[in-house]
Design a protein around this motif. Structure first.
Motif, short mmCIF file in Angstrom:
data_model
loop_
_atom_site.label_atom_id
_atom_site.label_comp_id
_atom_site.label_asym_id
_atom_site.label_seq_id
_atom_site.Cartn_x
_atom_site.Cartn_y
_atom_site.Cartn_z
N THR A 38 25.71 58.83 38.59
CA THR A 38 24.41 58.84 39.61
C THR A 38 22.86 59.16 38.97
N PHE A 39 23.53 59.26 37.69
CA PHE A 39 21.33 59.61 37.44
C PHE A 39 21.37 57.74 36.71
N ASN A 40 22.17 57.12 36.33
CA ASN A 40 21.70 56.01 35.94
C ASN A 40 23.02 54.77 37.03
N PRO A 41 22.63 54.93 37.39
CA PRO A 41 22.86 53.45 39.30
C PRO A 41 23.46 52.65 38.21
N PRO A 42 24.76 52.01 38.30
CA PRO A 42 25.27 50.41 38.03
C PRO A 42 24.13 49.92 38.41
N LYS A 43 24.10 48.42 37.28
CA LYS A 43 23.30 47.79 37.75
C LYS A 43 23.95 46.83 38.54
N ASP A 44 23.64 46.26 39.37
CA ASP A 44 24.60 45.23 40.80
C ASP A 44 25.32 45.13 41.33
N ASN A 45 25.83 47.30 41.23
CA ASN A 45 26.20 48.20 42.13
C ASN A 45 28.00 48.45 41.56
N THR A 46 27.19 47.47 40.17
CA THR A 46 29.17 46.31 39.71
C THR A 46 29.82 47.48 38.00
N ILE A 47 30.90 48.08 38.29
CA ILE A 47 31.62 49.08 37.59
C ILE A 47 33.03 48.31 36.75
N PRO A 99 33.79 48.80 51.94
CA PRO A 99 32.86 49.45 50.88
C PRO A 99 33.75 48.79 49.42
N ILE A 100 34.07 48.31 49.31
CA ILE A 100 34.38 47.22 47.83
C ILE A 100 34.69 45.89 48.25
N PRO A 101 34.06 44.32 48.10
CA PRO A 101 34.00 43.71 48.99
C PRO A 101 34.39 42.30 47.95
N TYR A 102 33.60 42.66 46.73
CA TYR A 102 34.61 42.15 45.19
C TYR A 102 35.39 42.35 44.27
N VAL A 103 36.21 41.93 43.92
CA VAL A 103 37.03 42.31 43.09
C VAL A 103 37.12 41.55 42.30
N GLU A 104 37.46 40.61 40.33
CA GLU A 104 37.23 40.25 39.98
C GLU A 104 38.18 40.42 38.70
N TRP A 105 39.14 39.61 38.80
CA TRP A 105 41.04 40.49 37.20
C TRP A 105 41.07 38.70 36.49
N ASN A 106 41.60 38.82 35.46
CA ASN A 106 42.35 38.09 34.86
C ASN A 106 43.85 38.21 33.88
N SER A 111 40.80 44.51 32.03
CA SER A 111 39.03 45.01 32.01
C SER A 111 39.27 44.53 34.08
N VAL A 112 38.98 44.89 34.93
CA VAL A 112 38.61 45.32 36.02
C VAL A 112 37.39 44.99 36.60
N LYS A 113 37.03 44.27 37.61
CA LYS A 113 35.27 43.80 37.84
C LYS A 113 35.26 44.24 39.00
N ILE A 114 34.53 45.59 40.15
CA ILE A 114 34.38 46.04 41.07
C ILE A 114 33.25 46.00 41.20
N ARG A 115 32.83 45.67 42.62
CA ARG A 115 30.96 45.54 43.13
C ARG A 115 31.35 46.17 44.20
N PHE A 116 30.08 47.40 44.07
CA PHE A 116 30.65 47.54 45.76
C PHE A 116 29.32 47.30 46.41
N ASP A 117 29.51 47.63 48.56
CA ASP A 117 28.97 47.08 48.84
C ASP A 117 27.63 47.76 49.09
N VAL A 118 26.28 46.93 49.35
CA VAL A 118 25.59 47.42 48.84
C VAL A 118 24.77 49.18 49.39
N GLU A 119 25.78 48.44 51.00
CA GLU A 119 25.37 49.74 51.71
C GLU A 119 25.92 51.28 51.85
#
Length: 408
Positions: A38-47, A99-106, A111-119
């Motif tokens: 919470t003190f360093n929010p992820p860039k592009d809302n991605t974890i 809450p999570i419109p985008y997920v990417e994995w292979n 690793s699983v890429k998860i991007r939160f919605d900006v809202e």
């Protein structure tokens, strides 16, 4: 970071939102939230999550883990959303957020890429006030979404209890309310998204939305939780939960022991409610006014109990009859009764003082005098209400006898 060390931090508005999703998407969301600093929010809302860690958290067998993962992600993106309700002005503002419109994995990476919605991000990162924190592992063993939702709501209340108990700016009753929170059944249905489920008999709703989730919460989390059903007439309208930490005494055994929360049914059945009805200060229709009855039970009835202990129920009855006989156009019954009792007690104290001084003077003069009964009890002609209460109301006498029996 190991699962045991991860924390979930969310705004209370999100805790109080309606989760329109199944248990697996909800767990994936909570796991993803635990990766946010919470003190360093992820860039592009991605974890980024670890597949291995995710499967461990979901307790998925090796035989079907990839299928279940794809299925859960598909549901999350196509069906799952939060309905967030915030108070604004005279009403509410509703927001539906996926809450999570985008997920990417292979297939060749952990690793699983998860991007939160900006809202959704303000409810996860802008947390200066009104937020709740809990250990991720507390919800790991919960098998139903209702268990997760109720646990988060209970945790929100109990965290406030712990905060204000340490800060010391809440009284015992307020602290009790926080660790024994009450929720409307309709609100609980909205929270758990069960408005159209388990309709009809309350039993099925209780079993699947309350009883089984509470059993899981008691088994897997830091809480011991029980609950009571509150009725209005024949209908169960509210649930009161009782929260304590495992291995710790409940708040009732602490140094700041609070009073028991009184329900509407308790207030209605109080002998003092019957006494007010008998004195025509409370109408039958007023008994259904929850706000009025709970206010009477919290502010007036404890004072009546102390008064009866010090004087007697008969004197309290005479006082209430006097109040009715001399009152017109009462706008705030609780305040009126409070002030009337306070004034009456001052008069009684003054009369007691005068009687003691009179006795002392007579002793000094050597005068032997029989004890005089105070005017406010039975002097004929000076207290119309006393005569009315003693001689003219057989029904009131029967009611008084019943109330005396209840108190004994």
């Amino acid at each position: 970071m190991e699962l045991e060390k991860k924390k979930v931090v969310e705004h209370n508005d999100l805790i109080k939102s309606s989760a329109k999703m199944d248990v697996v998407p909800l767990k994936i969301f909570e796991l993803a939230v635990s990766e946010i600093d919470t003190f360093n929010p992820p860039k592009d809302n991605t974890i980024y999550l670890s597949k291995k860690e995710l499967f461990k958290f979901l307790d998925v067998d090796d035989s079907n883990k990839n299928y279940r993962f794809r299925q859960a992600i598909s549901k999350m993106q196509k069906q799952a959303f939060f309905e967030i309700r915030e108070e604004k002005g005279k009403g509410y503002v509703f927001r539906n957020i996926v809450p999570i419109p985008y997920v990417e994995w292979n297939s060749y990476s952990d690793s699983v890429k998860i991007r939160f919605d900006v809202e959704i991000m303000p409810y996860l990162t802008e947390l200066k006030t009104n937020f709740t924190q809990f250990a991720l592992t507390d919800i790991q063993g919960l098998k139903s979404k209702h268990g997760i939702i109720i646990y988060k709501w209970l945790n929100m209340n109990y965290n406030q209890f712990e905060y204000y108990r340490k800060k010391g700016n809440r009284d015992g009753q307020q602290l009790y309310n926080l660790c024994n929170p009450i929720i409307e059944v309709d609100e609980l249905r909205w929270l758990t998204n069960t408005q159209k489920e388990y309709v009809g008999r309350f039993t099925n709703f209780e079993i699947y939305v309350i009883k089984k989730p509470i059993k899981e919460i008691n088994k897997y989390t830091r809480f011991n939780v029980s609950y009571d059903k509150i009725r209005e007439g024949r209908k169960i309208t509210k649930i009161q939960f009782h929260i304590s930490l495992k291995g710790e005494k409940t708040i009732e055994n602490s140094s700041s022991k609070p009073k028991k929360v009184v329900t509407l049914a308790d207030a209605q059945q109080s002998p003092y409610s019957q006494l007010l009805i008998g004195a025509f200060l409370l109408q039958i229709s007023d008994v259904q006014d929850e706000k009025l009855m709970l206010s009477l039970a919290a502010k007036i009835y404890p004072k009546y109990a102390e008064f009866v202990e010090k004087y007697s129920l008969d004197i309290l009855k005479k006082h209430l009859e006097y109040v009715k006989d001399h009152s017109t156009n009462i706008k705030d019954l609780v305040t009126y009764l409070d002030n009337a009792l306070e004034d009456y007690q001052k008069r009684l104290v003054g009369q007691e003082k005068d009687n003691k001084e009179s006795k002392l003077k007579n002793r000094k003069k050597g005068v032997i005098q029989k004890e005089k009964i105070p005017d406010y009890i039975s002097t004929p002609g000076k207290n119309k209400l006393t005569q009315k209460g003693i001689e003219a109301s057989k029904t009131a006498d029967e009611l008084l006898a019943k109330i005396n029996g209840d108190i004994k």
